[in-house]
Scaffold this motif. Structure first.
Motif, mmCIF file in Angstrom:
data_model
loop_
_atom_site.group_PDB
_atom_site.id
_atom_site.type_symbol
_atom_site.label_atom_id
_atom_site.label_comp_id
_atom_site.label_asym_id
_atom_site.label_seq_id
_atom_site.Cartn_x
_atom_site.Cartn_y
_atom_site.Cartn_z
ATOM 1 N N GLN A 254 11.263 -6.288 27.011
ATOM 2 C CA GLN A 254 10.448 -6.630 25.850
ATOM 3 C C GLN A 254 11.282 -6.613 24.575
ATOM 4 O O GLN A 254 11.073 -7.406 23.671
ATOM 5 N N LYS A 255 12.234 -5.694 24.510
ATOM 6 C CA LYS A 255 13.093 -5.619 23.324
ATOM 7 C C LYS A 255 13.882 -6.915 23.156
ATOM 8 O O LYS A 255 14.067 -7.400 22.050
ATOM 9 N N GLN A 256 14.324 -7.479 24.273
ATOM 10 C CA GLN A 256 15.061 -8.734 24.197
ATOM 11 C C GLN A 256 14.160 -9.861 23.688
ATOM 12 O O GLN A 256 14.593 -10.740 22.967
ATOM 13 N N ASP A 257 12.877 -9.792 24.068
ATOM 14 C CA ASP A 257 11.938 -10.823 23.633
ATOM 15 C C ASP A 257 11.419 -10.569 22.220
ATOM 16 O O ASP A 257 10.736 -11.423 21.642
ATOM 17 N N MET A 258 11.720 -9.365 21.656
ATOM 18 C CA MET A 258 11.268 -8.995 20.312
ATOM 19 C C MET A 258 9.754 -9.088 20.191
ATOM 20 O O MET A 258 9.215 -9.659 19.236
ATOM 21 N N ILE A 259 9.045 -8.527 21.165
ATOM 22 C CA ILE A 259 7.584 -8.520 21.153
ATOM 23 C C ILE A 259 7.108 -7.099 20.843
ATOM 24 O O ILE A 259 7.518 -6.138 21.491
ATOM 25 N N TYR A 260 6.247 -6.974 19.837
ATOM 26 C CA TYR A 260 5.803 -5.670 19.377
ATOM 27 C C TYR A 260 4.281 -5.520 19.505
ATOM 28 O O TYR A 260 3.537 -6.460 19.238
ATOM 29 N N ALA A 261 3.848 -4.321 19.891
ATOM 30 C CA ALA A 261 2.438 -3.987 19.822
ATOM 31 C C ALA A 261 2.128 -3.562 18.386
ATOM 32 O O ALA A 261 3.036 -3.412 17.562
ATOM 33 N N ARG A 262 0.861 -3.352 18.070
ATOM 34 C CA ARG A 262 0.502 -2.997 16.695
ATOM 35 C C ARG A 262 -0.495 -1.846 16.692
ATOM 36 O O ARG A 262 -1.138 -1.551 17.696
ATOM 37 N N TYR A 263 -0.589 -1.187 15.553
ATOM 38 C CA TYR A 263 -1.548 -0.103 15.385
ATOM 39 C C TYR A 263 -1.885 0.020 13.904
ATOM 40 O O TYR A 263 -1.251 -0.616 13.049
ATOM 41 N N ILE A 264 -2.879 0.835 13.593
ATOM 42 C CA ILE A 264 -3.287 1.062 12.211
ATOM 43 C C ILE A 264 -2.909 2.479 11.795
ATOM 44 O O ILE A 264 -3.336 3.456 12.428
ATOM 45 N N GLU A 265 -2.098 2.604 10.761
ATOM 46 C CA GLU A 265 -1.801 3.906 10.155
ATOM 47 C C GLU A 265 -2.917 4.164 9.141
ATOM 48 O O GLU A 265 -2.933 3.581 8.064
ATOM 49 N N CYS A 266 -3.856 5.030 9.497
ATOM 50 C CA CYS A 266 -5.099 5.154 8.728
ATOM 51 C C CYS A 266 -4.903 5.825 7.366
ATOM 52 O O CYS A 266 -4.228 6.849 7.255
ATOM 53 N N ASN B 290 2.085 -4.418 7.524
ATOM 54 C CA ASN B 290 2.396 -3.477 6.433
ATOM 55 C C ASN B 290 1.469 -3.602 5.231
ATOM 56 O O ASN B 290 1.681 -2.940 4.216
ATOM 57 N N GLU B 291 0.430 -4.426 5.336
ATOM 58 C CA GLU B 291 -0.567 -4.525 4.271
ATOM 59 C C GLU B 291 -1.735 -3.599 4.580
ATOM 60 O O GLU B 291 -1.888 -3.096 5.696
ATOM 61 N N LEU B 292 -2.584 -3.362 3.565
ATOM 62 C CA LEU B 292 -3.759 -2.521 3.733
ATOM 63 C C LEU B 292 -4.917 -3.390 4.216
ATOM 64 O O LEU B 292 -5.282 -4.360 3.556
ATOM 65 N N VAL B 293 -5.463 -3.062 5.365
ATOM 66 C CA VAL B 293 -6.559 -3.826 5.958
ATOM 67 C C VAL B 293 -7.746 -2.897 6.200
ATOM 68 O O VAL B 293 -7.604 -1.666 6.200
ATOM 69 N N PRO C 292 0.793 -1.237 0.000
ATOM 70 C CA PRO C 292 0.000 0.000 0.000
ATOM 71 C C PRO C 292 0.825 1.287 0.000
ATOM 72 O O PRO C 292 0.447 2.256 -0.651
ATOM 73 N N GLU C 293 1.939 1.308 0.716
ATOM 74 C CA GLU C 293 2.724 2.543 0.803
ATOM 75 C C GLU C 293 3.234 2.967 -0.577
ATOM 76 O O GLU C 293 3.140 4.138 -0.960
ATOM 77 N N ILE C 294 3.742 2.000 -1.348
ATOM 78 C CA ILE C 294 4.266 2.299 -2.684
ATOM 79 C C ILE C 294 3.145 2.733 -3.623
ATOM 80 O O ILE C 294 3.269 3.715 -4.369
ATOM 81 N N VAL C 295 2.031 2.013 -3.578
ATOM 82 C CA VAL C 295 0.919 2.300 -4.495
ATOM 83 C C VAL C 295 0.260 3.638 -4.167
ATOM 84 O O VAL C 295 -0.044 4.428 -5.065
ATOM 85 N N ILE C 296 0.047 3.923 -2.888
ATOM 86 C CA ILE C 296 -0.570 5.193 -2.501
ATOM 87 C C ILE C 296 0.338 6.365 -2.857
ATOM 88 O O ILE C 296 -0.129 7.402 -3.350
ATOM 89 N N ASP C 297 1.641 6.225 -2.631
ATOM 90 C CA ASP C 297 2.592 7.285 -3.019
ATOM 91 C C ASP C 297 2.551 7.520 -4.530
ATOM 92 O O ASP C 297 2.621 8.667 -4.991
ATOM 93 N N ILE D 15 -15.825 2.775 9.797
ATOM 94 C CA ILE D 15 -15.102 1.774 9.021
ATOM 95 C C ILE D 15 -13.732 2.353 8.690
ATOM 96 O O ILE D 15 -13.620 3.497 8.233
ATOM 97 N N VAL D 16 -12.709 1.591 8.984
ATOM 98 C CA VAL D 16 -11.316 2.045 8.874
ATOM 99 C C VAL D 16 -10.594 1.281 7.773
ATOM 100 O O VAL D 16 -10.793 0.074 7.609
ATOM 101 N N ALA D 17 -9.774 1.981 7.018
ATOM 102 C CA ALA D 17 -8.844 1.340 6.086
ATOM 103 C C ALA D 17 -7.463 1.912 6.364
ATOM 104 O O ALA D 17 -7.292 3.134 6.458
ATOM 105 N N GLY D 18 -6.490 1.038 6.540
ATOM 106 C CA GLY D 18 -5.154 1.533 6.842
ATOM 107 C C GLY D 18 -4.136 0.412 6.867
ATOM 108 O O GLY D 18 -4.465 -0.759 6.682
ATOM 109 N N MET D 19 -2.884 0.788 7.094
ATOM 110 C CA MET D 19 -1.781 -0.176 7.097
ATOM 111 C C MET D 19 -1.528 -0.676 8.509
ATOM 112 O O MET D 19 -1.448 0.122 9.451
ATOM 113 N N LEU D 20 -1.421 -1.973 8.643
ATOM 114 C CA LEU D 20 -1.126 -2.577 9.946
ATOM 115 C C LEU D 20 0.365 -2.394 10.226
ATOM 116 O O LEU D 20 1.214 -2.931 9.521
#
Length: 260
Positions: free
Chosen positions: A230-242, A108-111, A59-64, A215-220
């Motif tokens: 947490q950095k040692q465990d490589m655990i990440y939270a997530r969000y939507i870039e709308c 990083n996909e559009l959801v 999505p980032e490449i196509v939207i740009d 209704i939301v559309a954005g990149m995960l």
């Protein structure tokens, strides 16, 4: 998936000057009061199925590329400035997905999904173009701030490490964070409603209120962990870039009118 950016820009140019010419012309009349061109995914899919597929995966490449195609039209507006709207996509094929169904495969996909707003934070301001001045030779430079931006320290002219940011001459964009959760009518049994954070920028800021169904559309995206452990465990939270947000209120009102 490999994406040919020049080909993408050319295809979007054809799309905006044929299928979406009326939409672009209508936006041109009200810009910059309205700053986004809404593109129905199904219309793009009819025009070019491959680009529609690429939009989901890259999505980032196509939207740009879509925004560059708009700029390349060199359309004039009555007031001073450049016609440089956002391109926002709606009616994605996945818009009936559940938040709890989003997995690492979609990073990083559009959801897209339907949800209810539970929190909306204060507006903040992100630097879009940073202005710097050298304290030794007084030369100035402007730098576009992108992801993983590292502030420059060395002056290109005198090669001294004496750059300081000029906040008054830097360009900013509005940004806002919000939290949404699964629509309660879609939660199974006694399971807790899944939640996720949204990141909104520019004309999406303050576009909805807590308690509203949207209704939301954005990149995960992934949010780097803050705690060292947490950095040692490589655990990440997530969000939507709308990319787009729309109220479901209109659909509800249309259903009521139809029933009457």
């Amino acid at each position: 998936m490999e994406v040919d950016t020049p080909s993408l820009i050319s295809t979007f140019n054809d799309f905006f000057t044929t299928v979406y010419k009326k939409n672009v012309d209508n936006l041109l009349l009200v810009y910059p009061t309205k700053r986004s061109l809404l593109v129905d995914y199904s219309e793009l899919e009819k025009f070019d199925p491959e680009i529609a597929d690429a939009l989901i995966k890259e999505p980032e490449i196509v939207i740009d590329a879509a925004m560059e195609a708009i700029r390349a039209l060199n359309l004039s507006i009555t007031s001073e400035g450049v016609f440089n709207p956002h391109v926002r996509f709606t009616n994605l094929p996945s818009d009936n997905a559940l938040i709890e169904q989003l997995t690492s495969k979609e990073i990083n996909e559009l959801v897209s999904f339907k949800c209810v707003v539970t929190k909306r934070a204060e507006i903040m301001h992100r630097v879009k173009v940073a202005a710097y001045k050298c304290q030794m030779c007084d030369s100035q430079t402007r730098v576009i701030v992108t992801k993983n931006f590292t502030p420059p320290k060395k002056c290109d002219d005198c090669k001294k490490f004496a750059l300081v940011q000029l906040e008054d001459e830097s360009s900013f964009v509005d940004m806002q964070r919000a939290e949404v959760q699964e629509l309660l009518e879609r939660v199974k049994g006694g399971a807790p409603a899944a939640r996720i954070e949204l990141l909104l920028e520019e004309d999406l800021v303050n576009s909805f209120a807590p308690g509203e169904n949207i209704i939301v559309a954005g990149m995960l995206r992934l949010k780097p962990p803050l705690k060292p452990r947490q950095k040692q465990d490589m655990i990440y939270a997530r969000y939507i870039e709308c990319n787009s947000v729309a109220s479901l209120k209109r659909d509800f009102e249309e259903i009521l009118i139809t029933k009457e």
